[in-house]
Design an enzyme around this catalytic site. Structure first.
Site, PDB file in Angstrom:
ATOM      1  N   GLU A  66     -60.557  25.052  48.452  1.00 25.66           N
ATOM      2  CA  GLU A  66     -61.168  25.181  49.766  1.00 25.66           C
ATOM      3  C   GLU A  66     -62.151  26.355  49.782  1.00 25.66           C
ATOM      4  OE1 GLU A  66     -60.767  22.891  51.814  1.00 25.66           O
ATOM      5  OE2 GLU A  66     -58.697  22.351  52.254  1.00 25.66           O
TER       6      GLU A  66
ATOM      7  N   ASP B 215     -66.457  20.085  53.486  1.00 26.57           N
ATOM      8  CA  ASP B 215     -66.658  21.541  53.469  1.00 26.57           C
ATOM      9  C   ASP B 215     -66.997  22.043  52.065  1.00 26.57           C
ATOM     10  OD1 ASP B 215     -64.264  21.257  52.157  1.00 26.57           O
ATOM     11  OD2 ASP B 215     -63.089  22.510  53.516  1.00 26.57           O
TER      12      ASP B 215
ATOM     13  N   HIS C  10     -65.340  21.466  49.302  1.00 27.91           N
ATOM     14  CA  HIS C  10     -64.245  21.760  48.364  1.00 27.91           C
ATOM     15  C   HIS C  10     -64.273  20.818  47.165  1.00 27.91           C
ATOM     16  CE1 HIS C  10     -61.571  18.989  50.959  1.00 27.91           C
ATOM     17  NE2 HIS C  10     -61.512  18.444  49.764  1.00 27.91           N
TER      18      HIS C  10
ATOM     19  N   ASP D  57     -55.956  16.979  41.109  1.00 31.31           N
ATOM     20  CA  ASP D  57     -55.068  17.573  42.107  1.00 31.31           C
ATOM     21  C   ASP D  57     -53.967  16.607  42.530  1.00 31.31           C
ATOM     22  OD1 ASP D  57     -56.844  15.881  43.419  1.00 31.31           O
ATOM     23  OD2 ASP D  57     -57.808  17.454  44.563  1.00 31.31           O
TER      24      ASP D  57
HETATM   25  C1  GLP Z   1     -59.683  15.186  48.800  1.00 35.37           C
HETATM   26  C2  GLP Z   1     -59.527  15.508  47.319  1.00 35.37           C
HETATM   27  C3  GLP Z   1     -60.837  15.881  46.698  1.00 35.37           C
HETATM   28  C4  GLP Z   1     -61.885  14.849  47.056  1.00 35.37           C
HETATM   29  C5  GLP Z   1     -62.060  14.855  48.539  1.00 35.37           C
HETATM   30  C6  GLP Z   1     -63.182  13.948  49.025  1.00 35.37           C
HETATM   31  O1  GLP Z   1     -59.641  16.311  49.600  1.00 35.37           O
HETATM   32  N1  GLP Z   1     -58.601  16.552  47.073  1.00 35.37           N
HETATM   33  O2  GLP Z   1     -60.675  15.980  45.290  1.00 35.37           O
HETATM   34  O3  GLP Z   1     -63.083  15.134  46.395  1.00 35.37           O
HETATM   35  O4  GLP Z   1     -60.836  14.441  49.115  1.00 35.37           O
HETATM   36  O5  GLP Z   1     -62.721  12.676  49.249  1.00 35.37           O
HETATM   37  P1  GLP Z   1     -63.651  11.457  49.608  1.00 35.37           P
HETATM   38  O6  GLP Z   1     -64.279  11.034  48.330  1.00 35.37           O
HETATM   39  O7  GLP Z   1     -62.701  10.421  50.145  1.00 35.37           O
HETATM   40  O8  GLP Z   1     -64.631  11.912  50.614  1.00 35.37           O
END
Ligand code: GLP
Length: 263
Positions: free
Chosen positions: A147, A140, A142, A70
């Site tokens: 989402e 959440d 995602h 992403d």
């Molecule tokens: C963002 C990214 C996700 C990622 C998430 C969790 O929202 N778009 O791809 O998995 O963060 O991040 P973290 O690993 O910092 O908790």
């Protein structure tokens, strides 16, 4: 689904890096190994270990093509919170034989997001699909920026970020959720589950509900990560802290069945 429970974040990352390295080394086909990659704090330890292996001559990325999950819409490459910047800063700049032309990241500055996303799907398909998609999840549940209530068969496209996600990610934007872009480009849940293998990292107490929903909950668009249950070759690598909402039986089951952990 396999759930590989490790004592802590460091061991989870080491296990995941070893697993990815083994998959790349085992790839004997002429076509490149296609690796899907996430951003976030979860994969940082994995990236450090893969880069160490690469610098030590233990693992080559010369025949690896990557596709990131992403990117924020509207952030240029040089913005220090763009995922392009994150990936180069935390991973690609530390590899000795990664070919820049083999790095694929959605362009958040595109003037035609729909065309950008369609081209991304087509490019993945042109390589014969993703061999291994590494991912993390949000609190959440995602997966990428899919989402809650995103279709479980979604493809790469534009996503609106929820207020919850902008609040959580606000920590990287000076604590101000309003500074977090409201939209992103993201691979779909269907894009991820089309991969031959999916490996998701889940670490920390704040992900405990998401882990339980992924493993024990019903397959539901409310927790998009639950789509992993329909994948034939999905692994969740997690740490003890993330297991707090699993039932004791589930927790014991995975420790038991994984006691002679396979890479
Ligand atoms: C963002 C990214 C996700 C990622 C998430 C969790 O929202 N778009 O791809 O998995 O963060 O991040 P973290 O690993 O910092 O908790």
């Amino acid at each position: 689904m396999r759930v590989v429970i490790q004592d802590d974040y460091g061991k989870m990352c080491k296990w995941a890096a070893d697993h990815i390295a083994a998959a790349i080394r085992a790839h004997k086909e002429d076509r490149p190994f296609v690796l899907g990659l996430p951003t976030g704090s979860s994969p940082i330890g994995v990236y450090k270990e893969l880069a160490r292996m690469n610098q030590a001559g233990e693992l080559s990325f010369a025949n690896v093509v990557t596709f990131n999950m992403d990117e924020y819409l509207g952030l240029p490459h040089e913005h220090d919170q763009s995922y392009w910047y994150f990936m180069h800063d935390n991973f690609f700049d530390h590899l000795v034989d990664m070919k820049p032309e083999n790095i694929n990241i959605l362009n958040g500055m595109t003037e035609d997001p729909e065309a950008e996303c369609a081209a991304y799907e087509a490019k993945i398909a042109s390589y014969g699909g993703v061999d291994l998609f590494l991912g993390g999840i949000g609190v959440d549940g995602h997966l990428a920026f899919n989402e809650p209530f995103t279709s479980l068969s979604s493809r790469t496209g534009v996503r609106n970020l929820t207020t919850d996600t902008r609040i959580v990610n606000g920590r990287f934007f000076g604590g101000d959720p309003e500074k977090v872009p409201a939209q992103a480009l993201s691979v779909g849940i269907g894009t991820v589950t089309d991969s031959k293998e999916v490996l998701i990292l889940i670490s920390g107490h704040n992900k405990a509900r998401a882990l339980a929903a992924s493993v024990e909950g019903a397959v539901s668009q409310k927790w998009t990560c639950s789509a992993l249950q329909l994948h034939n070759n999905a692994i969740i690598a997690c740490d003890e802290a993330a297991c707090g909402e699993l039932t004791v039986d589930t927790y014991k089951y995975f420790l038991d069945i994984e006691r002679n952990e396979r890479l």
